[in-house]
Design a protein around this motif. Structure first.
Motif, PDB file in Angstrom:
ATOM      1  N   ARG A  18      17.337  -5.196  11.139  1.00  0.00           N
ATOM      2  CA  ARG A  18      16.696  -4.109  10.393  1.00  0.00           C
ATOM      3  C   ARG A  18      15.625  -4.663   9.459  1.00  0.00           C
ATOM      4  NH1 ARG A  18      18.774   1.074   9.902  1.00  0.00           N
ATOM      5  NH2 ARG A  18      17.889   1.129   7.809  1.00  0.00           N
ATOM      6  N   SER A  73      16.743   2.047  13.634  1.00  0.00           N
ATOM      7  CA  SER A  73      15.647   2.309  12.698  1.00  0.00           C
ATOM      8  C   SER A  73      15.262   3.776  12.574  1.00  0.00           C
ATOM      9  CB  SER A  73      14.407   1.521  13.122  1.00  0.00           C
ATOM     10  OG  SER A  73      13.983   1.926  14.427  1.00  0.00           O
ATOM     11  N   TYR A  79      14.838   4.998   9.004  1.00  0.00           N
ATOM     12  CA  TYR A  79      13.653   4.440   8.363  1.00  0.00           C
ATOM     13  C   TYR A  79      12.386   5.119   8.883  1.00  0.00           C
ATOM     14  CZ  TYR A  79      10.127   0.901   7.157  1.00  0.00           C
ATOM     15  OH  TYR A  79       9.007   0.253   6.696  1.00  0.00           O
ATOM     16  N   GLU A 134      11.708  -3.558   9.537  1.00  0.00           N
ATOM     17  CA  GLU A 134      11.036  -2.995   8.363  1.00  0.00           C
ATOM     18  C   GLU A 134       9.875  -3.869   7.899  1.00  0.00           C
ATOM     19  OE1 GLU A 134      13.941  -2.021   5.404  1.00  0.00           O
ATOM     20  OE2 GLU A 134      15.097  -0.747   6.768  1.00  0.00           O
TER      21      GLU A 134
END
Length: 216
Positions: free
Chosen positions: A69, A128, A131, A73
């Motif tokens: 992750r 994800s 996000y 990101e």
């Protein structure tokens, strides 16, 4: 043979060492995840590529998912930062040129990160989606509002802003995600600096002219 990362120290020096160690591990993880995907990548392999003991990977990232992750990101953060041109000027041609060029340069300098992102999206954004649906969507919606304002002000053709942004994503990231195909078409050679500069200029010209921005 593995080499231990620098030992923690006190205060600011300790923070600097931690950052350096994380960068080292993240760079290795980016490459391993790009080559093997989430399932195929192991912390042992990441440690080997980073040239550190496996225990150090777990010290900085408790799980493989947490490391993955973070890589995802970080990649997207670089792309969002590339869009700072939207904030720095009011001229659509200058803004879009700067954004496209920055995205192309990232595809050339950090291709593994782009491939990790592609793997993740193709597999349904399992790790994800939260996000993307918050941070990335908010960012994209903001850019779309700017483009719609340009259209309303008559500064560019009336195109669908989301489609324009998707086209920029796909075209710029192609030079990372499909670099092997590009090399095959280029007589099994990576693009030279001159060839890449020409490709970047062509992408900019095609997109700007396609939305009615002749002045570049």
């Amino acid at each position: 043979m593995t080499t231990a990362l620098a030992k923690p120290a006190n205060g600011a020096h300790k923070a600097a060492i931690r950052q350096e160690n994380e960068v080292q591990i993240l760079a290795a993880a980016e490459r391993v995840f790009a080559d093997f995907g989430f399932k195929g990548a192991t912390t042992a392999r990441i440690a080997e590529v980073a040239n550190v003991p496996k225990a150090n990977v777990h010290y900085y990232f408790a799980t493989k998912e947490a490391l993955y992750r973070r890589v995802i990101e970080n990649v997207c953060s670089q792309w969002l930062e590339a869009a700072m041109t939207f904030e720095n000027t009011t001229d659509p041609a200058t803004i879009l040129r700067g954004y496209i060029e920055a995205k192309m340069d990232l595809s050339r300098s950090t291709p593994y990160g782009s491939r990790v992102w592609a793997h993740e999206i193709v597999r349904g954004a399992k790790f994800s989606s939260d996000y993307i649906s918050t941070t990335v969507k908010d960012w994209l919606d903001g850019r779309v509002r700017i483009i719609r304002r340009w259209i309303a002000e008559g500064k560019m053709d009336n195109v669908e802003p989301y489609s324009l942004m998707y086209m920029i994503f796909a075209t710029t990231q192609h030079y990372a995600d499909f670099s092997s195909q590009i090399e095959i078409f280029n007589d099994n050679q990576p693009l030279s600096d001159a060839q890449f500069a020409e490709a970047k200029e062509n992408v900019v010209r095609i997109i700007l002219r396609g939305v009615g921005l002749r002045k570049e």
